[in-house]
Scaffold this active site. Structure first.
Site, PDB file in Angstrom:
ATOM      1  N   ASP A  12     -14.766  -2.594   1.014  1.00  0.00           N
ATOM      2  CA  ASP A  12     -13.406  -2.062   0.622  1.00  0.00           C
ATOM      3  C   ASP A  12     -13.347  -0.565   1.311  1.00  0.00           C
ATOM      4  O   ASP A  12     -14.063   0.172   0.604  1.00  0.00           O
ATOM      5  CB  ASP A  12     -13.311  -2.090  -0.758  1.00  0.00           C
ATOM      6  N   LYS A  74      -8.472   7.199   6.596  1.00  0.00           N
ATOM      7  CA  LYS A  74      -7.898   6.131   6.820  1.00  0.00           C
ATOM      8  C   LYS A  74      -6.254   6.118   7.120  1.00  0.00           C
ATOM      9  O   LYS A  74      -5.783   5.299   7.868  1.00  0.00           O
ATOM     10  CB  LYS A  74      -7.906   5.359   5.358  1.00  0.00           C
ATOM     11  N   GLU A 173      -6.407  -6.837   1.760  1.00  0.00           N
ATOM     12  CA  GLU A 173      -6.801  -6.492   0.585  1.00  0.00           C
ATOM     13  C   GLU A 173      -6.240  -7.300  -0.781  1.00  0.00           C
ATOM     14  O   GLU A 173      -7.038  -7.525  -1.498  1.00  0.00           O
ATOM     15  CB  GLU A 173      -6.484  -4.884   0.278  1.00  0.00           C
ATOM     16  N   ASP A 195      -0.686  -3.224  -5.312  1.00  0.00           N
ATOM     17  CA  ASP A 195      -2.016  -2.537  -4.945  1.00  0.00           C
ATOM     18  C   ASP A 195      -1.471  -0.983  -4.718  1.00  0.00           C
ATOM     19  O   ASP A 195      -0.904  -0.903  -3.718  1.00  0.00           O
ATOM     20  CB  ASP A 195      -2.753  -3.155  -3.901  1.00  0.00           C
TER      21      ASP A 195
END
Ligand code: AMP
Length: 611
Positions: A12, A74, A173, A195
């Site tokens: 992850d 990211k 994800e 999420d």
């Protein structure tokens, strides 16, 4: 280290934290260090000697070294400078334009691509897993937000390659989270995966039916998350600090980093307590102290949570469902520990939210399950994903002609036939787009390709077939053929955002080429540190017992220490090593005297341990 025992690491790669997990016969297991910690902050610190620290240690150094501490990489993956304009306001490190409309992070004067920086985090995760498992790891499954576009997915895959990993699969994800919950065993039910992480928000609506997952729709925002809640608190604090100490007060990088750390700490604390205290030392005797209550935080956080609900509504509409049709709501990401988030989501879907698995670990565990499927350990699950955005090409007049519609199950393929508009046209410029808007200018440009070698024909005669293939990773491959002549022209897609295959190859080669150089640089740093210890010990001993040395021995030792100091200034590891040995040898007379002294003292009844 033994070769990989077929282990594929699930990773992850988060905006804030990253972690790895692997599949065992008993189920997926998170990689932990000796202290039991699994989360590795996705933070890099660059030291003055060029050494790079990753994770907790790097995060701890953020306050003292704001300009050389890199986080939230990211957010920059597969982006252009224009895309990240908003982020520049809060990121203390410098960003500059890179090749192919990419961004470069300025680290001590040199530009690093987000892919390289992410690779450093991935490499750290790989090393931790290798240390924990005692095998070499060369393959991985890496997760990305479901909303990531092609350029962002490609950048993630390139980061994996740069970290020495063959990326077997890029997985969304939310899909991974559903896998971790074992929801593949559900029979025909609809699940929402909510999420809310540090930098991205995703909502996915999945249908699970007897081992088959289908992502019905995805929605979200790659720039919404805990960082925004931190910014709310930072804005509140800076406003109040200026009101107290003067509007003209400038916040330097170090103060901004400190404020970020304080704000995040307060936010986390407010999940468990009704209030959190913040104390900021501004220097010059100015200390700002403030108690933030949960109510105050919730008042500022509410609008961001409302934004997430808008995305939930859109995802439900795309899936043709109402909130009441959802049977389970899975919570993922650190921010789903915030009581207000749990409350609002439970209200929206009209049911309790699912929080049984640690929201920080659930995605990595799911990636490990997917890795297990690829390694042949778990054969009963078939995973179907959908593409989050439509892809197509620019048509005459600047329209967007969609070839593959959003929410199509991947892998999928679509072809369309085109022709030329000028007599004897031998090259056709094709512009690849991703997005939902009607005009090409409003969609994201994925790249252009030029189809060359079309045989001379009158306008409208050639039949050029363009094929789009989205593979199981959600990555687009494009090919083209002129059907009339049967000629397959070679095409090359140059990504608008990101690195070309050649650039990645060159970077991989360069990292091998520099491996020896890097190794030598590290050795020199270690040798310099050791030499400093040797010099300090000699100087201390000289101060205490230098008088016992014969003049010639003293002169030899002084010369050896001077030689060592000179050698330390060079980059030559062997020279430092040799000078250190010579200094140790020259110090022998002094050491011998020290030992004799110890023995003498021992003989008079004192223990060595007393020295
Ligand atoms: P992730 O990207 O999933 O690792 O989530 C990280 C985000 O969750 C960061 O913004 C953290 O500050 C936030 N976070 C972690 N734990 C908590 C908590 N107990 N309460 C509120 N936010 C948290």
């Amino acid at each position: 280290m033994p070769e990989t025992g077929g282990i594929i690491l699930g990773i992850d790669l988060g905006t804030t934290n990253s972690l790895g997990a692997y599949m065992t016969a008993a189920g997926p297991v998170v990689v932990r260090d000796a202290g039991g910690a699994a989360l590795v902050p996705s933070v890099l610190a660059f030291g003055p000697d060029g050494q790079v620290t990753v994770g907790r240690q790097a995060k701890a150094h953020a306050v003292e070294n704001p300009l050389s501490t890199i986080y939230s990489v990211k957010r920059l993956m597969g982006k252009s400078l224009k895309d990240v304009a908003e982020d520049l306001r809060v990121l203390p490190y410098a960003i500059k334009p890179g090749p192919n409309d990419t961004v470069l992070v300025d680290v001590a004067g040199s530009g690093r691509t987000p892919q390289e920086l992410s690779a450093m985090v991935l490499e750290d995760i790989r090393r931790r897993a290798e240390a924990a498992l005692g095998v070499k790891i060369t393959q991985a499954v890496i997760t990305v937000p479901a909303y990531f576009d092609d350029a962002q997915r490609q950048a993630t895959r390139d980061a994996g390659r740069l970290a020495g990993l063959e990326v077997r699969r890029i997985v969304n994800e939310p899909t991974a989270a559903a896998l971790a919950y074992g929801l593949d065993r559900k029979s025909d039910s609809c699940i929402a995966v909510y999420d809310l992480g540090g930098g991205t928000f995703d909502i996915s609506i999945l249908r699970c039916s007897e081992g088959v997952f289908q992502v019905l729709s995805t929605n979200g925002d790659t720039r919404l998350g805990g960082d925004d809640l931190d910014r709310e608190l930072i804005d509140m604090l800076t406003g109040e600090i200026r009101a107290r100490f003067g509007e003209e007060l400038e916040f330097g990088p170090a103060t901004r980093q400190a404020l970020k750390a304080f704000a995040e700490e307060a936010k986390v604390r407010l999940s468990d307590y009704q209030q959190a205290k913040v104390q900021v030392d501004l220097g010059g005797g100015r200390v700002f102290e403030r108690i933030i209550t949960r109510d105050e935080f919730e008042a500022r956080a509410a609008k961001w949570i409302d934004h997430t609900l808008e995305h939930c509504r859109r995802a439900l509409a795309d899936a043709g469902l109402a909130p009441g049709d959802i049977e389970e709501v899975v919570m993922v990401g650190g921010c789903t520990r915030i009581p207000l988030v749990r409350r609002r989501i439970a209200e929206f879907f009209g049911r309790n939210v699912y929080t049984a698995v640690n929201p920080d670990e659930v995605v990595a565990l799911g990636a490990a399950v997917q890795a297990g499927i690829l390694a042949g350990m778990k054969r009963d699950t078939l995973l179907l994903d959908v593409t989050p955005l439509s892809v197509g090409i620019e048509t005459l007049g600047g329209g967007m002609g969609k070839l593959i519609m959003r929410n199509s199950a991947v892998p999928c393929m679509a072809s369309e036939t085109f022709t030329t508009c000028i007599d004897n046209q031998s090259a056709v410029d094709i512009h690849i787009l991703q997005g939902e808007r009607e005009l090409a200018a409003d969609c994201r440009s994925l790249g252009r390709f030029v189809l060359r070698g079309v045989p001379p024909m009158p306008a409208g005669m050639p039949r050029i077939s363009v094929t789009f293939l989205i593979d199981a990773n959600g990555i687009l491959n494009v090919s083209a053929r002129e059907l009339k002549s049967g000629v397959e022209a070679s095409v090359q897609v140059t990504p608008s955002h990101g690195l070309t295959a050649q650039q990645v190859d060159a970077m991989v080669k360069e990292s091998y080429a520099h491996a020896m150089e890097d190794f030598e640089a590290h050795r020199v740093i270690d040798l310099r540190n050791e030499a400093t210890r040797v010099i300090n010990a000699i100087e201390k001993a000289l101060g205490a017992r230098g008088h016992v040395l014969a003049a010639s021995d003293r002169a030899r030792l002084d010369q050896a220490v001077a030689d060592l100091k000179a050698a330390m200034k060079s980059e030559d590891g062997d020279a430092i090593d040799a000078a250190m040995r010579a200094a140790n040898e020259a110090a022998q007379a002094l050491t011998a005297d020290q030992m004799n002294d110890v023995l003498r003292q021992t003989a008079t009844g004192r223990k060595i341990s007393e020295f």
